[in-house]
Design a protein around this motif. Structure first.
Motif, PDB file in Angstrom:
ATOM      1  N   PRO A  37     -34.959   0.774  15.485  1.00 50.72           N
ATOM      2  CA  PRO A  37     -36.388   0.665  15.756  1.00 50.72           C
ATOM      3  C   PRO A  37     -36.746  -0.770  16.162  1.00 50.72           C
ATOM      4  O   PRO A  37     -36.082  -1.720  15.760  1.00 50.72           O
ATOM      5  CB  PRO A  37     -37.038   1.016  14.409  1.00 50.72           C
ATOM      6  CG  PRO A  37     -36.019   1.828  13.680  1.00 50.72           C
ATOM      7  CD  PRO A  37     -34.691   1.263  14.120  1.00 50.72           C
ATOM      8  N   ALA A  39     -39.644  -2.386  15.447  1.00 50.57           N
ATOM      9  CA  ALA A  39     -40.315  -3.083  14.348  1.00 50.57           C
ATOM     10  C   ALA A  39     -39.266  -3.458  13.302  1.00 50.57           C
ATOM     11  O   ALA A  39     -38.554  -2.583  12.794  1.00 50.57           O
ATOM     12  CB  ALA A  39     -41.384  -2.189  13.727  1.00 50.57           C
ATOM     13  N   ASP A  42     -39.214  -1.439  10.051  1.00 46.06           N
ATOM     14  CA  ASP A  42     -38.730  -0.075  10.303  1.00 46.06           C
ATOM     15  C   ASP A  42     -37.210  -0.074  10.481  1.00 46.06           C
ATOM     16  O   ASP A  42     -36.515   0.823  10.000  1.00 46.06           O
ATOM     17  CB  ASP A  42     -39.388   0.520  11.548  1.00 46.06           C
ATOM     18  CG  ASP A  42     -40.873   0.803  11.361  1.00 46.06           C
ATOM     19  OD1 ASP A  42     -41.362   0.774  10.213  1.00 46.06           O
ATOM     20  OD2 ASP A  42     -41.545   1.038  12.387  1.00 46.06           O
ATOM     21  N   THR A  45     -35.606  -0.371   7.005  1.00 49.94           N
ATOM     22  CA  THR A  45     -35.655   0.906   6.284  1.00 49.94           C
ATOM     23  C   THR A  45     -34.598   1.865   6.816  1.00 49.94           C
ATOM     24  O   THR A  45     -33.882   2.525   6.053  1.00 49.94           O
ATOM     25  CB  THR A  45     -37.061   1.525   6.406  1.00 49.94           C
ATOM     26  OG1 THR A  45     -38.010   0.607   5.838  1.00 49.94           O
ATOM     27  CG2 THR A  45     -37.152   2.861   5.704  1.00 49.94           C
ATOM     28  N   TYR A  46     -34.481   1.927   8.131  1.00 51.37           N
ATOM     29  CA  TYR A  46     -33.514   2.828   8.774  1.00 51.37           C
ATOM     30  C   TYR A  46     -32.073   2.421   8.444  1.00 51.37           C
ATOM     31  O   TYR A  46     -31.250   3.259   8.064  1.00 51.37           O
ATOM     32  CB  TYR A  46     -33.757   2.820  10.284  1.00 51.37           C
ATOM     33  CG  TYR A  46     -32.822   3.697  11.065  1.00 51.37           C
ATOM     34  CD1 TYR A  46     -32.786   5.073  10.860  1.00 51.37           C
ATOM     35  CD2 TYR A  46     -31.970   3.148  12.010  1.00 51.37           C
ATOM     36  CE1 TYR A  46     -31.924   5.884  11.584  1.00 51.37           C
ATOM     37  CE2 TYR A  46     -31.109   3.950  12.738  1.00 51.37           C
ATOM     38  CZ  TYR A  46     -31.082   5.310  12.520  1.00 51.37           C
ATOM     39  OH  TYR A  46     -30.236   6.105  13.231  1.00 51.37           O
ATOM     40  N   TYR A 115     -44.378  -8.428  14.508  1.00 48.64           N
ATOM     41  CA  TYR A 115     -42.945  -8.360  14.254  1.00 48.64           C
ATOM     42  C   TYR A 115     -42.361  -9.736  13.937  1.00 48.64           C
ATOM     43  O   TYR A 115     -41.366  -9.841  13.211  1.00 48.64           O
ATOM     44  CB  TYR A 115     -42.202  -7.756  15.441  1.00 48.64           C
ATOM     45  CG  TYR A 115     -42.570  -6.331  15.787  1.00 48.64           C
ATOM     46  CD1 TYR A 115     -43.359  -5.540  14.945  1.00 48.64           C
ATOM     47  CD2 TYR A 115     -42.124  -5.764  16.964  1.00 48.64           C
ATOM     48  CE1 TYR A 115     -43.686  -4.236  15.283  1.00 48.64           C
ATOM     49  CE2 TYR A 115     -42.439  -4.453  17.305  1.00 48.64           C
ATOM     50  CZ  TYR A 115     -43.224  -3.702  16.460  1.00 48.64           C
ATOM     51  OH  TYR A 115     -43.538  -2.415  16.788  1.00 48.64           O
ATOM     52  N   GLN A 118     -42.834 -10.222  10.344  1.00 46.59           N
ATOM     53  CA  GLN A 118     -41.906  -9.351   9.619  1.00 46.59           C
ATOM     54  C   GLN A 118     -40.513  -9.977   9.565  1.00 46.59           C
ATOM     55  O   GLN A 118     -39.854  -9.948   8.517  1.00 46.59           O
ATOM     56  CB  GLN A 118     -41.827  -7.974  10.288  1.00 46.59           C
ATOM     57  CG  GLN A 118     -43.057  -7.125  10.119  1.00 46.59           C
ATOM     58  CD  GLN A 118     -42.917  -5.777  10.799  1.00 46.59           C
ATOM     59  OE1 GLN A 118     -41.819  -5.294  11.071  1.00 46.59           O
ATOM     60  NE2 GLN A 118     -44.052  -5.143  11.080  1.00 46.59           N
TER      61      GLN A 118
END
Length: 181
Positions: A37, A39, A42, A45-46, A115, A118
């Protein structure tokens, strides 16, 4: 032995030259190389889900993927092979905020300013992971000396010449194989 998780760089895809070379050497079923992903949170998490459910024992990350690999090598005390890794992507990618095209297939995506923040939250101290860091001095995108300095207590190889894409990964397959054992 578990699987390898290959993490591609910014604006790239899971199916590229490096992942194809890894699959050719280690076997198609032994290397996962997903499209990540855009982001960062994201992506984290993936990747975390893959590590938890796919018997991953080694991370290989290129550029931004090297930054992500470092995050997880530290979180889970894993082995990671880093290819011209980004050490401060919140700085180097700030110029790319806006609409971009992936290098692999020209798909258009938006890299949002949020981003950058992040990415900065994902910075981690090098303490628990075990690293093989492969750098090329003619990387036209990142200053290889930053990674050389950050990972200096680990195995760091600087190849003079080359480029950011680290196109000759085939020459390092046996070294990667030995590092995994």
């Amino acid at each position: 032995m578990g699987k390898i998780l290959y993490l591609h760089g910014f604006g790239s895809c899971g199916e590229g030259n490096k992942s194809k070379a890894l699959k050719s050497y280690f076997g198609e079923g032994n290397v996962l190389s997903p499209d990540l992903p855009y982001a960062p949170l994201d992506a984290i998490t993936y990747i975390d889900s893959l590590i938890m459910h796919e018997d991953i024992d080694t991370l290989i990350g290129s550029s931004l993927g090297g930054f992500y690999a470092t995050y997880f090598a530290e979180k889970y005390a894993m082995k990671a092979i880093l290819l011209n890794p980004s050490t401060q992507p919140w700085k180097t990618l700030s110029a790319y905020v806006g609409w971009q095209k992936r290098f692999c297939d020209e798909e258009v995506f938006e890299f949002k300013s949020s981003y950058i923040a992040q990415l900065e939250t994902l910075e981690t101290e090098i303490k628990h992971g075990t690293y093989l860091v492969l750098l090329q001095s003619e990387d036209e995108v990142l200053d290889y000396t930053k990674a050389q300095s950050l990972y200096n207590t680990h195995k760091v190889i600087v190849e003079y010449g080359g480029n950011h894409r680290f196109e000759n990964i085939d020459a390092y397959m046996s070294m990667i194989e030995k590092f995994r054992k």
